[in-house]
Scaffold this motif. Structure first.
Motif, PDB file in Angstrom:
ATOM      1  N   ILE A 138      -2.777 -16.167 -11.363  1.00  0.00           N
ATOM      2  CA  ILE A 138      -2.185 -15.240 -10.574  1.00  0.00           C
ATOM      3  C   ILE A 138      -0.581 -15.430 -10.290  1.00  0.00           C
ATOM      4  O   ILE A 138       0.055 -14.422 -10.466  1.00  0.00           O
ATOM      5  CB  ILE A 138      -2.780 -15.321  -8.936  1.00  0.00           C
ATOM      6  N   ALA A 166      -8.153  -9.852 -10.183  1.00  0.00           N
ATOM      7  CA  ALA A 166      -7.162  -9.716 -11.028  1.00  0.00           C
ATOM      8  C   ALA A 166      -7.138 -10.736 -12.185  1.00  0.00           C
ATOM      9  O   ALA A 166      -6.677 -10.410 -13.497  1.00  0.00           O
ATOM     10  CB  ALA A 166      -5.727 -10.102 -10.130  1.00  0.00           C
ATOM     11  N   LYS A 177      -2.282  -5.900  -8.666  1.00  0.00           N
ATOM     12  CA  LYS A 177      -3.164  -6.541  -7.806  1.00  0.00           C
ATOM     13  C   LYS A 177      -2.748  -8.017  -7.418  1.00  0.00           C
ATOM     14  O   LYS A 177      -2.610  -8.316  -6.162  1.00  0.00           O
ATOM     15  CB  LYS A 177      -4.578  -6.751  -8.485  1.00  0.00           C
ATOM     16  N   ALA A 178      -2.319  -8.865  -8.245  1.00  0.00           N
ATOM     17  CA  ALA A 178      -1.726  -9.987  -8.231  1.00  0.00           C
ATOM     18  C   ALA A 178      -0.499  -9.996  -7.265  1.00  0.00           C
ATOM     19  O   ALA A 178      -0.375 -10.933  -6.376  1.00  0.00           O
ATOM     20  CB  ALA A 178      -1.193 -10.660  -9.326  1.00  0.00           C
ATOM     21  N   ALA A 198      -3.751  -5.526 -13.402  1.00  0.00           N
ATOM     22  CA  ALA A 198      -4.008  -6.946 -12.728  1.00  0.00           C
ATOM     23  C   ALA A 198      -2.964  -7.577 -12.207  1.00  0.00           C
ATOM     24  O   ALA A 198      -2.747  -8.154 -11.274  1.00  0.00           O
ATOM     25  CB  ALA A 198      -4.425  -8.036 -14.281  1.00  0.00           C
TER      26      ALA A 198
END
Length: 209
Positions: free
Chosen positions: A199, A64, A44-45, A41
């Motif tokens: 995020i 994410a 991806k963020a 995650a």
């Protein structure tokens, strides 16, 4: 087990039903498991800002955030189970245990239950209210105690804020009614703001070697 006392409790009642009480309870989580599961995650963020297409950026954001929710959910699962066991050992709930997803079990009548324990959270406040009301039905004789088990880290904080579990708007936001299309749209719009906070938190996470 590291359970800390609730900062907030709210009661509601109606002429037809006994009171329904909501308690926000902080519990511990497996930090090692969380660090292991959250890394995808985080990666991806950190790549979201490099994505140019709006659709692809939105998809990556949702992935994410969802992976972040799953990571903290798995990490706190043993403590959720321990909390439920503690309730059983204390004689709080003498009926059988039923484990279901938040959006599952439509139409179930669980009025014999004395407790509802939320180990995961949905972006829609009305979904939680509907879940509670499967046990808070006409004919119920005893009050219903609803526990919201919140981890001190991860995505729980942002979803908790979104649901109003920390503030005085708790009653109005949670709303004891079925989820409408308008509710769903409002929840999605407000959730987008909190997803952005998640995020940013993921982007700033660092892991020790």
């Amino acid at each position: 087990m590291g359970i800390r006392s609730s900062p907030f409790q709210w009661r509601c009642s109606s002429p037809e039903l006994p009171s329904k009480r909501r308690v926000v309870q902080t519990i511990d989580f497996d930090t090692g498991k969380y660090s292991e599961l959250i890394q995808d995650a985080v990666e991806k963020a950190k790549t979201i800002d490099t994505v140019k297409k709006y659709f692809d950026k939105g998809r990556l954001t949702r992935e994410a955030v969802n992976e972040g929710r799953q990571a903290i959910g798995i990490a706190k699962a043993p403590y959720v189970a321990a909390f439920v066991k503690m309730l059983l050992d204390a004689g709080e709930d003498e009926t059988n245990i039923l484990i279901i997803l938040l959006r599952a079990g439509s139409g179930l009548n669980l009025q014999k239950a004395t407790c509802v324990v939320f180990g995961e959270f949905d972006w829609s406040p009305a979904v939680h209210s509907q879940c509670e009301d499967r046990a808070h039905r006409i004919g119920k004789k005893d009050s219903l105690l609803c526990y919201y088990l919140v981890a001190p880290e991860g995505t729980d904080e942002e979803i908790q804020e979104h649901l109003g579990l920390k503030v005085s708007q708790f009653v109005g936001i949670m709303g004891d009614k079925a989820e409408t299309e308008e509710d769903r749209n409002i929840a999605q719009n407000v959730a987008a703001e909190h997803m952005n906070k998640i995020i940013e938190k993921l982007k700033n996470m660092k892991f020790s070697a």
